[in-house]
Design an enzyme around this catalytic site. Structure first.
Site, PDB file in Angstrom:
ATOM      1  N   GLY A  58       0.776  -1.235   0.000  1.00  0.00           N
ATOM      2  CA  GLY A  58       0.000   0.000   0.000  1.00  0.00           C
ATOM      3  C   GLY A  58       0.808   1.287   0.000  1.00  0.00           C
TER       4      GLY A  58
ATOM      5  CG  HIS B  71       1.763  -1.705 -15.470  1.00  0.00           C
ATOM      6  ND1 HIS B  71       1.452  -2.970 -15.002  1.00  0.00           N
ATOM      7  CD2 HIS B  71       2.844  -1.844 -16.266  1.00  0.00           C
ATOM      8  CE1 HIS B  71       2.312  -3.833 -15.512  1.00  0.00           C
ATOM      9  NE2 HIS B  71       3.166  -3.187 -16.286  1.00  0.00           N
TER      10      HIS B  71
ATOM     11  CG  ASN C 280       1.536   3.259  -5.803  1.00  0.00           C
ATOM     12  OD1 ASN C 280       1.864   4.275  -6.408  1.00  0.00           O
ATOM     13  ND2 ASN C 280       2.197   2.112  -5.927  1.00  0.00           N
TER      14      ASN C 280
HETATM   15  C1  GAR Z   1       3.259  -1.131  -7.394  1.00  0.00           C
HETATM   16  O1  GAR Z   1       4.573  -1.118  -7.904  1.00  0.00           O
HETATM   17  C2  GAR Z   1       2.249  -1.136  -8.530  1.00  0.00           C
HETATM   18  O2  GAR Z   1       2.648  -0.355  -9.619  1.00  0.00           O
HETATM   19  C3  GAR Z   1       2.238  -2.595  -8.887  1.00  0.00           C
HETATM   20  O3  GAR Z   1       2.240  -3.253  -7.643  1.00  0.00           O
HETATM   21  C4  GAR Z   1       2.965  -2.455  -6.701  1.00  0.00           C
HETATM   22  C5  GAR Z   1       2.117  -2.269  -5.458  1.00  0.00           C
HETATM   23  O4  GAR Z   1       2.858  -1.644  -4.438  1.00  0.00           O
HETATM   24  N1  GAR Z   1       1.097  -2.926  -9.690  1.00  0.00           N
HETATM   25  C6  GAR Z   1       1.139  -3.834 -10.654  1.00  0.00           C
HETATM   26  O5  GAR Z   1       2.129  -4.485 -10.924  1.00  0.00           O
HETATM   27  C7  GAR Z   1      -0.176  -3.997 -11.426  1.00  0.00           C
HETATM   28  N2  GAR Z   1       0.045  -4.708 -12.645  1.00  0.00           N
HETATM   29  P1  GAR Z   1       2.140  -0.921  -3.219  1.00  0.00           P
HETATM   30  O6  GAR Z   1       1.154  -1.929  -2.605  1.00  0.00           O
HETATM   31  O7  GAR Z   1       3.261  -0.600  -2.276  1.00  0.00           O
HETATM   32  O8  GAR Z   1       1.456   0.300  -3.732  1.00  0.00           O
END
Ligand code: GAR
Length: 208
Positions: free
Chosen positions: A12, A110, A14
């Protein structure tokens, strides 16, 4: 006020960037109405609750069939009355009925420059492993609207990030998050919240 619901599966960071940007005023005119995770141990749920945001888990594992999950998932989302769904590291395929119901009102972050390293099987660290294996010198992140395909919807924002010699998937992932994801995801929400984005002929247009 734009009501957003953030969908998460993992740490989480983001989501945190969005929460911080709403608090600091980098995202305006926006309220986080709820956070939903498919994974009950996702740290993202803790982040949401620490900030008083309603947070709950709904997992396909708790349903007999994918159809059952999809319909309860859609009902749960509808109850929150979102104007925009934000996929922030959400690793469940969005049901077609949800794409239809929220056409051009779902965005995803992404961790690559689409159309590179995207589509089925490209998520999280796998994206950065593939970028390093191919030897690209630039990668980055993309915010796009969600359509029926995987990472195929209209591109809203992209930001490039340098690959450095000696990078591991983990160091590259961290740099892409810091330099790109945590900036363009809040920026995209702010643009939408302030009526600056429209989708025309399958492309996202930003008004200056
Ligand atoms: C992030 O890097 C996001 O861009 C990626 O998962 C991670 C989640 O991190 N999403 C994908 O790969 C979707 N295809 P977070 O939970 O720390 O935000």
């Amino acid at each position: 006020m734009l009501r957003i619901v953030v969908l998460v599966s993992g740490g989480g960071t983001n989501l945190q960037a969005v929460i911080d940007a709403v608090s600091s005023g980098r995202i305006t005119n926006t309220e986080i109405a709820g956070v939903i995770s498919n994974n009950k141990s996702a740290y993202a749920l803790t982040r949401a609750r620490q900030h008083g945001i309603p947070a709950e888990c709904i997992s396909p594992k708790d349903f007999g069939t994918r159809e059952e999950f999809n319909s309860v998932f859609l009902e749960k989302i509808k109850e929150l009355c979102p104007d925009l769904l934000v996929l922030a590291g959400f690793l469940v395929v969005i049901p077609a009925a949800m794409v239809e119901e929220y056409r051009n009102r779902i965005i995803n972050i992404h961790p690559s420059l689409i159309p590179s390293f995207c589509g089925t099987g490209y998520y999280g660290l796998k994206v950065h492993e593939a970028a390093l294996a191919r030897g690209v010198k630039l990668t980055g992140a993309t915010v796009h609207f969600v359509d029926e395909g995987t990472d195929t919807g209209p591109i809203l924002l992209q930001k490039a990030v340098e690959v450095k010699s000696g990078d591991t998937p983990e160091t590259l992932q961290r740099r892409v998050m810091e330099e790109a994801e945590w900036k363009i995801l809040p920026q995209a929400i702010d643009l939408i919240a302030n009526g600056k984005v429209r989708v025309e002929n399958g492309a996202a247009v930003i008004e200056s």
